[in-house]
Design a protein around this motif. Structure first.
Motif, PDB file in Angstrom:
ATOM      1  N   GLN A   1      29.108   5.379-104.677  1.00  0.00           N
ATOM      2  CA  GLN A   1      28.040   4.504-104.182  1.00  0.00           C
ATOM      3  C   GLN A   1      28.120   4.371-102.666  1.00  0.00           C
ATOM      4  OE1 GLN A   1      25.672   3.408-106.089  1.00  0.00           O
ATOM      5  NE2 GLN A   1      26.553   3.832-108.105  1.00  0.00           N
ATOM      6  N   PRO A   2      26.963   4.182-101.991  1.00  0.00           N
ATOM      7  CA  PRO A   2      26.977   3.974-100.537  1.00  0.00           C
ATOM      8  C   PRO A   2      27.322   2.529-100.175  1.00  0.00           C
ATOM      9  CG  PRO A   2      24.722   4.013-101.322  1.00  0.00           C
ATOM     10  CD  PRO A   2      25.580   4.287-102.516  1.00  0.00           C
ATOM     11  N   TRP A   3      28.115   2.375 -99.145  1.00  0.00           N
ATOM     12  CA  TRP A   3      28.526   1.057 -98.634  1.00  0.00           C
ATOM     13  C   TRP A   3      28.367   1.037 -97.122  1.00  0.00           C
ATOM     14  CZ3 TRP A   3      30.444  -2.841-101.880  1.00  0.00           C
ATOM     15  CH2 TRP A   3      30.687  -2.443-103.208  1.00  0.00           C
ATOM     16  N   ALA A   4      28.210  -0.143 -96.583  1.00  0.00           N
ATOM     17  CA  ALA A   4      28.174  -0.331 -95.131  1.00  0.00           C
ATOM     18  C   ALA A   4      29.151  -1.424 -94.749  1.00  0.00           C
ATOM     19  CB  ALA A   4      26.766  -0.702 -94.663  1.00  0.00           C
ATOM     20  N   VAL A   5      29.717  -1.293 -93.578  1.00  0.00           N
ATOM     21  CA  VAL A   5      30.481  -2.386 -92.967  1.00  0.00           C
ATOM     22  C   VAL A   5      29.877  -2.652 -91.599  1.00  0.00           C
ATOM     23  CG1 VAL A   5      32.686  -3.114 -91.993  1.00  0.00           C
ATOM     24  CG2 VAL A   5      32.627  -1.980 -94.218  1.00  0.00           C
ATOM     25  N   VAL A   6      29.553  -3.904 -91.353  1.00  0.00           N
ATOM     26  CA  VAL A   6      28.917  -4.285 -90.096  1.00  0.00           C
ATOM     27  C   VAL A   6      29.807  -5.273 -89.349  1.00  0.00           C
ATOM     28  CG1 VAL A   6      27.574  -6.099 -91.261  1.00  0.00           C
ATOM     29  CG2 VAL A   6      26.819  -5.255 -89.040  1.00  0.00           C
ATOM     30  N   GLY A   7      29.937  -5.066 -88.042  1.00  0.00           N
ATOM     31  CA  GLY A   7      30.715  -5.974 -87.214  1.00  0.00           C
ATOM     32  C   GLY A   7      29.867  -7.155 -86.771  1.00  0.00           C
ATOM     33  N   MET A   8      30.387  -8.374 -86.950  1.00  0.00           N
ATOM     34  CA  MET A   8      29.686  -9.600 -86.563  1.00  0.00           C
ATOM     35  C   MET A   8      30.303 -10.096 -85.252  1.00  0.00           C
ATOM     36  SD  MET A   8      27.648  -9.555 -89.081  1.00  0.00           S
ATOM     37  CE  MET A   8      26.749 -11.077 -88.803  1.00  0.00           C
ATOM     38  N   GLU A   9      29.629  -9.781 -84.150  1.00  0.00           N
ATOM     39  CA  GLU A   9      30.215  -9.990 -82.830  1.00  0.00           C
ATOM     40  C   GLU A   9      30.597 -11.437 -82.561  1.00  0.00           C
ATOM     41  OE1 GLU A   9      29.265  -8.922 -78.155  1.00  0.00           O
ATOM     42  OE2 GLU A   9      27.610  -9.134 -79.565  1.00  0.00           O
ATOM     43  N   ARG A  10      29.738 -12.375 -82.921  1.00  0.00           N
ATOM     44  CA  ARG A  10      29.990 -13.779 -82.586  1.00  0.00           C
ATOM     45  C   ARG A  10      30.834 -14.502 -83.625  1.00  0.00           C
ATOM     46  NH1 ARG A  10      28.385 -14.666 -77.193  1.00  0.00           N
ATOM     47  NH2 ARG A  10      26.569 -13.349 -76.814  1.00  0.00           N
ATOM     48  N   ALA A  11      31.025 -13.881 -84.802  1.00  0.00           N
ATOM     49  CA  ALA A  11      31.832 -14.498 -85.848  1.00  0.00           C
ATOM     50  C   ALA A  11      33.231 -13.893 -85.913  1.00  0.00           C
ATOM     51  CB  ALA A  11      31.140 -14.346 -87.201  1.00  0.00           C
ATOM     52  N   ASP A  12      33.512 -12.885 -85.086  1.00  0.00           N
ATOM     53  CA  ASP A  12      34.822 -12.236 -85.056  1.00  0.00           C
ATOM     54  C   ASP A  12      35.229 -11.764 -86.447  1.00  0.00           C
ATOM     55  OD1 ASP A  12      35.116 -12.733 -82.307  1.00  0.00           O
ATOM     56  OD2 ASP A  12      35.823 -14.761 -82.692  1.00  0.00           O
ATOM     57  N   ALA A  13      34.318 -11.044 -87.104  1.00  0.00           N
ATOM     58  CA  ALA A  13      34.554 -10.638 -88.481  1.00  0.00           C
ATOM     59  C   ALA A  13      33.801  -9.357 -88.803  1.00  0.00           C
ATOM     60  CB  ALA A  13      34.113 -11.754 -89.432  1.00  0.00           C
ATOM     61  N   LEU A  14      34.202  -8.725 -89.920  1.00  0.00           N
ATOM     62  CA  LEU A  14      33.485  -7.594 -90.485  1.00  0.00           C
ATOM     63  C   LEU A  14      32.934  -8.008 -91.841  1.00  0.00           C
ATOM     64  CD1 LEU A  14      35.885  -4.568 -89.781  1.00  0.00           C
ATOM     65  CD2 LEU A  14      34.167  -5.569 -88.283  1.00  0.00           C
ATOM     66  N   VAL A  15      31.773  -7.447 -92.200  1.00  0.00           N
ATOM     67  CA  VAL A  15      31.145  -7.776 -93.476  1.00  0.00           C
ATOM     68  C   VAL A  15      30.869  -6.495 -94.252  1.00  0.00           C
ATOM     69  CG1 VAL A  15      29.098  -8.755 -94.595  1.00  0.00           C
ATOM     70  CG2 VAL A  15      30.127  -9.929 -92.638  1.00  0.00           C
ATOM     71  N   LEU A  16      31.247  -6.506 -95.541  1.00  0.00           N
ATOM     72  CA  LEU A  16      31.041  -5.375 -96.441  1.00  0.00           C
ATOM     73  C   LEU A  16      29.724  -5.563 -97.194  1.00  0.00           C
ATOM     74  CD1 LEU A  16      32.270  -2.806 -97.858  1.00  0.00           C
ATOM     75  CD2 LEU A  16      33.252  -4.398 -99.530  1.00  0.00           C
ATOM     76  N   VAL A  17      28.870  -4.532 -97.184  1.00  0.00           N
ATOM     77  CA  VAL A  17      27.547  -4.601 -97.801  1.00  0.00           C
ATOM     78  C   VAL A  17      27.375  -3.440 -98.778  1.00  0.00           C
ATOM     79  CG1 VAL A  17      25.057  -4.683 -97.385  1.00  0.00           C
ATOM     80  CG2 VAL A  17      26.630  -5.621 -95.675  1.00  0.00           C
ATOM     81  N   SER A  18      26.964  -3.748-100.010  1.00  0.00           N
ATOM     82  CA  SER A  18      26.669  -2.710-100.987  1.00  0.00           C
ATOM     83  C   SER A  18      25.250  -2.193-100.783  1.00  0.00           C
ATOM     84  CB  SER A  18      26.808  -3.255-102.412  1.00  0.00           C
ATOM     85  OG  SER A  18      26.294  -2.317-103.354  1.00  0.00           O
ATOM     86  N   LEU A  19      25.128  -0.851-100.726  1.00  0.00           N
ATOM     87  CA  LEU A  19      23.821  -0.204-100.610  1.00  0.00           C
ATOM     88  C   LEU A  19      23.492   0.564-101.890  1.00  0.00           C
ATOM     89  CD1 LEU A  19      24.176   1.198 -96.980  1.00  0.00           C
ATOM     90  CD2 LEU A  19      23.015  -0.897 -97.674  1.00  0.00           C
ATOM     91  N   ALA A  20      24.125   0.175-103.004  1.00  0.00           N
ATOM     92  CA  ALA A  20      23.901   0.860-104.273  1.00  0.00           C
ATOM     93  C   ALA A  20      22.423   0.860-104.634  1.00  0.00           C
ATOM     94  CB  ALA A  20      24.728   0.200-105.377  1.00  0.00           C
ATOM     95  N   ASN A  21      21.756  -0.250-104.341  1.00  0.00           N
ATOM     96  CA  ASN A  21      20.305  -0.331-104.470  1.00  0.00           C
ATOM     97  C   ASN A  21      19.742  -0.565-103.073  1.00  0.00           C
ATOM     98  OD1 ASN A  21      17.623  -0.812-104.950  1.00  0.00           O
ATOM     99  ND2 ASN A  21      17.941  -2.523-106.365  1.00  0.00           N
ATOM    100  N   PRO A  22      19.261   0.481-102.409  1.00  0.00           N
ATOM    101  CA  PRO A  22      18.783   0.322-101.026  1.00  0.00           C
ATOM    102  C   PRO A  22      17.666  -0.710-100.889  1.00  0.00           C
ATOM    103  CG  PRO A  22      18.991   2.632-101.597  1.00  0.00           C
ATOM    104  CD  PRO A  22      19.139   1.869-102.882  1.00  0.00           C
ATOM    105  N   LYS A  23      16.960  -0.991-101.974  1.00  0.00           N
ATOM    106  CA  LYS A  23      15.881  -1.975-101.924  1.00  0.00           C
ATOM    107  C   LYS A  23      16.406  -3.401-102.001  1.00  0.00           C
ATOM    108  CE  LYS A  23      12.449   1.150-103.951  1.00  0.00           C
ATOM    109  NZ  LYS A  23      11.491   1.377-105.058  1.00  0.00           N
ATOM    110  N   GLN A  24      17.705  -3.557-102.294  1.00  0.00           N
ATOM    111  CA  GLN A  24      18.313  -4.881-102.356  1.00  0.00           C
ATOM    112  C   GLN A  24      19.754  -4.811-101.846  1.00  0.00           C
ATOM    113  OE1 GLN A  24      17.758  -5.938-106.560  1.00  0.00           O
ATOM    114  NE2 GLN A  24      16.128  -7.345-105.956  1.00  0.00           N
TER     115      GLN A  24
END
Length: 507
Positions: free
Chosen positions: A429-452
């Motif tokens: 499955q496709p996944w994304a990790v995005v850096g949150m500059e002002r929260a000093d954190a990384l967030v994991l996002v599931s792209l298994a359903n690109p529409k959601q």
């Protein structure tokens, strides 16, 4: 319901260790802090790039002009293999680095201010300069194709200058450099391509009261950027906006209390000078590339084979619930409507979609204006047509609040500010990790359903000082997945492991 941010931040916000009797498939994915590399510098670690084949990474320090090569074979204890001082001249800045996918070389990108920038191809073994080329003005991101035969550089051209005689502001136009390499990593062709025509773009949006770029500009020509400036020359610095010149026929204003540090350049629909290439995603076959143009809320589609910008996809408007008041209370019962203005971009492994981290860069005329800047979202677009598919809505800000790292001081601005993004495949499955500059954190996002797209987990970068994750990169070791973040405010690189089960977060 109101949520008291000050009270919640004192609690542990994650569960205890997982029950070993649970089915691992049913456990939630988490981002587990694995290791922190300290560069020994107070700040400046901005971009990190991985060579998967050898489990090494390069990271630049834009403040010192140094490149560190890191060993990732033991992710729980990253170590520095070597450090190279590139010997930059005064006024030059090392803006980006990229590790070649297979050769023992890396690319360093250097902004030379008023001059054209340059790229340097260097040995990852001893730092020796092997080749180089002139690129455009203000070069920033550098990305290799999967096979390493092509290198793209986003030349941002973001610096503005002031012609005192004509009272006019101007800026070099952004561009994209396409460099073809031979099997030894030497340059065999180099094209610096202009941006496409801007006169017939569809969907370009400017708010009724306008959007502006806040830029540092040496207005009085003294070689410095003053934080307070007597623009009208009356001997008194006051809290007032003053017309100080023109840019492409439009008046430019500044506040004396903010001086040359925050001069407001108006965003207009037909300005090529405002096209500032930011980040790049290249298709697996190296035929297409997608380049974010944050300031104009667009992504440029590039025909790499023919070195040509085909046109622009407009990123549109994000609309969802949000906290809009920086008042010590967090309540997501207001709404925000904002230009996405993406920064980071990545393609899904199958190449069908590109994903953007919608940080925002422009400033609205006032905080009460209906259309704001920065979507506060991770968005999915069809790579073939540029059509919007879906975004994360308010999930990114919601999870930063739930984990006690939401920056309420930024509620009336752009929230936690998603900046860099990396995409990878895990368990099919496709996944994304995005850096949150002002929260000093990384967030994991599931792209298994690109529409959601679904926000799944948050990893807080260890430490209490500001970290400001900028560049993010993924790598795999023995079937396990890891993500690195280069944290420019404290000179570190953080390593997270993607795991199943509960992870403690301390505050």
């Amino acid at each position: 319901m109101k949520k008291n941010l000050l009270l919640l931040s004192t609690f542990w916000l994650t569960a205890c260790a997982s029950n070993p009797g649970l089915n691992s498939d049913a456990l939630p994915w988490q981002l587990k802090p694995e290791c922190m590399y300290f560069s020994g510098r107070e700040a400046g670690t901005e971009i990190v790039s991985v060579q998967q084949a050898t489990l090494r990474a390069v990271v630049n320090n834009y403040k010192t002009g140094e490149v560190d090569v890191l060993d990732l074979n033991r992710p729980e204890k990253m170590t520095r293999i070597s450090r190279f001082d590139l010997g930059l001249k005064k006024g030059e800045e090392l803006t980006s680095v990229a590790f070649h996918p297979s050769l023992n070389v890396f690319v360093a990108v250097i902004d030379a201010g008023l001059k054209s920038g340059r790229l340097e191809i260097r040995s990852a073994a001893d730092g020796k300069l092997l080749d180089g080329a002139e690129v455009g003005y203000g070069p920033d991101a550098a990305v290799f194709s999967k096979d390493g035969s092509v290198l793209l550089i986003a030349n941002e051209g973001e610096d503005f200058f002031f012609d005192q005689a004509n009272r006019e502001f101007f800026s070099a136009e952004g561009s994209i450099s396409v460099i073809c390499l031979d099997q030894d990593g030497h340059i065999k062709a180099n094209a610096n391509i202009e941006m496409a025509d801007v006169s017939h773009r569809e969907g370009f949006i400017v708010a009724e009261k306008g959007h502006f770029l806040e830029r540092e500009i040496d207005w009085d020509g003294d070689g410095k950027i003053s934080k307070k400036t007597d623009f009208d020359g009356n001997g008194v610095i006051e809290n007032k906006k003053i017309k100080i010149g023109r840019f492409e026929g439009v008046d430019v204003y500044a506040n004396e209390n903010k001086g040359e540090a925050k001069i407001l350049i108006p965003v207009s629909a037909n300005s090529k000078a405002l096209l500032e290439p930011e980040y790049i995603a290249i298709s697996t076959d190296a035929k297409r590339a997608y380049v974010t143009l944050q300031e104009t809320n667009e992504v440029a589609e590039v025909d790499v084979e023919n070195a040509r910008v085909l046109g622009y996809f407009n990123m549109g408007i994000a609309e969802h619930g949000a906290d809009r008041k920086a008042n010590g209370w967090v309540e997501f019962n207001q709404s925000v409507m904002a230009l996405r203005e993406p920064d980071g971009i990545a393609l899904t492994p199958d190449g069908r979609y590109f994903v953007t981290a919608d940080e925002g860069d422009t400033e609205a005329a006032d905080e009460a204006q209906t259309l704001q800047s920065g979507g506060r979202t991770l968005s999915v677009f069809d790579a073939k047509t540029g059509a919007f598919v879906a975004d994360t809505g308010n999930q990114l800000d919601e999870i930063t609040f739930a984990k006690g790292v939401y920056p309420d001081r930024r509620s009336n601005k752009k929230g936690a500010e998603p900046e860099g993004v990396t995409v990878f495949e895990m368990e099919g499955q496709p996944w994304a990790v995005v850096g949150m500059e002002r929260a000093d954190a990384l967030v994991l996002v599931s792209l298994a359903n690109p529409k959601q797209p679904q926000v799944v987990a948050l990893g807080k970068i260890p430490g209490e000082e500001s970290r400001a994750p900028e560049g993010v990169a993924h790598f795999e070791r023995n079937g396990e997945h890891y993500v690195l973040s280069a944290n420019e405010m404290n000179g570190t690189v953080a390593c997270f492991k993607v795991v199943k089960g509960e992870v403690h977060l301390e505050h």
